[in-house]
Design an enzyme around this catalytic site. Structure first.
Site, PDB file in Angstrom:
ATOM      1  CB  SER A 145      70.504  12.490  25.087  1.00 15.46           C
ATOM      2  OG  SER A 145      69.487  12.504  24.091  1.00 15.46           O
ATOM      3  CE1 TYR A 158      72.755   9.344  21.209  1.00 13.48           C
ATOM      4  CE2 TYR A 158      70.556   9.933  21.942  1.00 13.48           C
ATOM      5  CZ  TYR A 158      71.867  10.289  21.688  1.00 13.48           C
ATOM      6  OH  TYR A 158      72.288  11.569  21.918  1.00 13.48           O
TER       7      TYR A 158
END
Length: 282
Positions: A145, A158
């Protein structure tokens, strides 16, 4: 250094996690168009059936599995090998998001996301590594990511999970550098898959606030999923170690390198509405 052998996906198997929706489904469609055989993994049985029925290939298999269940994942690996004698690639797309700041999140919520995003990547990689090693050339692609490059406020679990996947990917690449298996990371930014709209948020956040924040985040996503899927498949075939997807990923990659202690000053304003889980909805 000798040029790395490219993969030929036609008639050979790629295993895809998180295949029932989002980037996993888009990657499956792209590989199907290129003539690959697919082993499609997800916990969503209905989603897998719907995807499989939309593909043109007839030798794909679907496998319902919870990637947080280590025993189930390792048991599944043998079944995949039995159905697919030529496994040459693994692309891990399974993952979720979590909204909330440190005071709003519980330890259980943070551990859950780490189980899904990190350990669900580690266990399927470890389980399928023996099959991949038997291929003359093979590649493992992990979707990381943009938040594995820079860690924003409001995304602690996250970012933790994605930095951990990045570390796992890079260390594994170094361990396997003398083998036939190569390893690469994809750093997507702003892909319009709806992950943030379907992700979780801390139970302490008011649902209306969570929806507002999620929609603010989704509005910043610009890359079409099909375009991202092509980049991911191309990177897998070329066996690239590092691939940025989306202009924001390239920008943040440079920013985090140039000012590793100051990049948040430049990101804070742009992300303000996507991390405000405190202001009530009026």
């Amino acid at each position: 250094m000798a040029r790395m052998q490219r993969l030929d996906v036609r008639g050979r198997t790629t295993v895809i996690t998180g295949a029932a929706s989002g980037m996993g489904a888009e990657v499956a469609r792209e590989l199907d168009r290129r003539g690959a055989r697919l082993a499609l993994l997800d916990r969503n049985a209905d989603g897998l059936r719907e995807l499989a029925s939309s593909l043109t290939g007839t030798r794909h298999t679907t496998h319902v599995v919870d990637l947080t269940d280590d025993d189930a994942v390792f048991a599944l690996a043998g079944g995949i090998e039995a159905s697919h004698p030529h496994v040459q690639a693994l692309i891990t797309c399974a993952g979720s998001s979590m909204l909330g700041d440190i005071d709003q999140l519980t330890m259980e919520e943070m551990r859950w996301l780490m189980e899904v995003n990190l350990w669900g990547t580690v266990n399927v990689t470890k389980a399928l590594l023996p099959a991949l090693r038997r291929a003359p050339a093979a590649h493992i692609t992990h979707l990381v990511s943009i938040y594995g490059l820079a860690a924003p406020a409001g995304r602690i679990p996250y970012a933790m999970s994605k930095y951990a996947v990045r570390g796992f990917t890079e260390a594994l690449r170094h361990e396997l550098e003398a083998s036939s298996v190569s390893v690469g990371a994809i750093y997507p930014a702003g892909v319009k898959t709806g992950i943030i709209l379907h992700g979780r948020f801390a139970a302490a956040i008011e649902p209306a606030v969570a929806e507002r924040v999620a929609r603010a985040g989704a509005a910043m996503y610009h890359t079409e999923p099909a375009d991202a899927a092509r980049r991911i498949v191309d990177a897998t075939i070329a066996r690239r170690a590092r691939t940025m997807v989306g202009r924001e990923a390239r920008l943040v990659d440079v920013l985090a390198r140039v000012t590793p202690n100051g990049y948040w000053r430049f990101m804070r304003r742009a992300l303000r509405d996507t991390i405000d889980t405190r202001t009530p909805v009026r």
